[in-house]
Structures are given as C-alpha cells and as structure tokens.
Write a protein that holds these residues in place. Structure first.
Motif, mmCIF file in Angstrom:
data_model
loop_
_atom_site.group_PDB
_atom_site.id
_atom_site.type_symbol
_atom_site.label_atom_id
_atom_site.label_comp_id
_atom_site.label_asym_id
_atom_site.label_seq_id
_atom_site.Cartn_x
_atom_site.Cartn_y
_atom_site.Cartn_z
ATOM 1 N N VAL A 174 1.463 -4.573 11.373
ATOM 2 C CA VAL A 174 0.499 -5.295 10.548
ATOM 3 C C VAL A 174 -0.824 -5.318 11.191
ATOM 4 O O VAL A 174 -1.954 -5.433 10.364
ATOM 5 C CB VAL A 174 1.243 -6.666 10.293
ATOM 6 C CG1 VAL A 174 1.215 -7.483 11.706
ATOM 7 C CG2 VAL A 174 0.470 -7.486 9.364
ATOM 8 N N GLN B 26 -4.266 -4.035 8.852
ATOM 9 C CA GLN B 26 -5.271 -4.934 8.619
ATOM 10 C C GLN B 26 -6.517 -4.797 9.429
ATOM 11 O O GLN B 26 -7.564 -5.248 9.230
ATOM 12 C CB GLN B 26 -4.917 -6.542 8.912
ATOM 13 C CG GLN B 26 -3.780 -6.902 7.890
ATOM 14 C CD GLN B 26 -3.174 -8.293 8.241
ATOM 15 O OE1 GLN B 26 -3.375 -8.794 9.305
ATOM 16 N NE2 GLN B 26 -2.487 -8.754 7.358
ATOM 17 N N GLY C 286 5.975 -3.902 12.931
ATOM 18 C CA GLY C 286 5.136 -4.186 13.804
ATOM 19 C C GLY C 286 3.961 -3.804 13.473
ATOM 20 O O GLY C 286 3.191 -3.579 14.718
ATOM 21 N N ASP D 269 7.907 -2.143 5.539
ATOM 22 C CA ASP D 269 7.180 -3.320 5.676
ATOM 23 C C ASP D 269 6.404 -3.500 6.909
ATOM 24 O O ASP D 269 6.863 -3.273 7.964
ATOM 25 C CB ASP D 269 8.143 -4.496 5.292
ATOM 26 C CG ASP D 269 7.247 -6.034 5.439
ATOM 27 O OD1 ASP D 269 6.137 -6.008 4.704
ATOM 28 O OD2 ASP D 269 7.925 -6.943 5.441
ATOM 29 N N PRO D 270 5.101 -3.748 6.781
ATOM 30 C CA PRO D 270 4.153 -3.738 7.976
ATOM 31 C C PRO D 270 4.475 -4.948 9.015
ATOM 32 O O PRO D 270 4.258 -4.606 10.226
ATOM 33 C CB PRO D 270 2.769 -3.886 7.371
ATOM 34 C CG PRO D 270 2.674 -4.082 6.183
ATOM 35 C CD PRO D 270 4.260 -3.789 5.534
ATOM 36 N N VAL D 271 4.925 -5.996 8.411
ATOM 37 C CA VAL D 271 5.137 -7.150 9.146
ATOM 38 C C VAL D 271 6.452 -6.784 10.077
ATOM 39 O O VAL D 271 6.707 -7.151 11.079
ATOM 40 C CB VAL D 271 5.462 -8.255 8.470
ATOM 41 C CG1 VAL D 271 5.854 -9.517 9.361
ATOM 42 C CG2 VAL D 271 4.120 -8.767 7.728
ATOM 43 N N ILE D 272 7.663 -6.403 9.186
ATOM 44 C CA ILE D 272 8.720 -6.113 9.983
ATOM 45 C C ILE D 272 8.662 -4.861 11.044
ATOM 46 O O ILE D 272 9.124 -5.102 12.169
ATOM 47 C CB ILE D 272 9.836 -5.742 8.992
ATOM 48 C CG1 ILE D 272 10.206 -7.023 8.057
ATOM 49 C CG2 ILE D 272 11.187 -5.192 9.851
ATOM 50 C CD1 ILE D 272 11.011 -6.850 6.950
#
Length: 62
Positions: A54, A58, A52, A47-50
C-alpha cells in the motif's frame, strides 16, 4: 416478363438474414465476454493492503 419479377430467391433472403441477424446476436455476447475478462483481470490483481504494497501504490515512503 418473368412470372415472379419482384420475388427474392430464398438463398438471397437467407444470406441477408444471417448477415444482419448474426452480428446483432454476437455483439452483446462479445461485450459480455469482454466485461467478464476485465472482471477476471481485476480479481487477479493482488490487494495492496493485504500484500503490504500500500505504501508503494500511494507513493508514501516507508
């Protein structure tokens, strides 16, 4: 004239049944296997949010 001119030998009938029935049974199983493989690959990506990352995914500069 033959006694059974229009009859099909059992080996020919069995071969035809296997050659037409087996692919019809295998196709949905192969499609399901492909979908499961794609789902597992999707679960394997972080997951890109977890993680780091992101900002990198984007296109935002940090």
């Amino acid at each position: 004239m033959a006694n059974r001119a229009y009859s099909t030998p059992i080996s020919t009938w069995a071969f035809h049944t296997v050659c037409t029935g087996l692919p019809a049974l295998m196709a949905p199983a192969l499609v399901a296997l492909a979908l499961v493989a794609l789902a597992l690959l999707g679960l394997a990506t972080p997951d890109p949010v977890i993680s780091g990352r992101v900002a990198h995914t984007q296109g935002v500069a940090q």
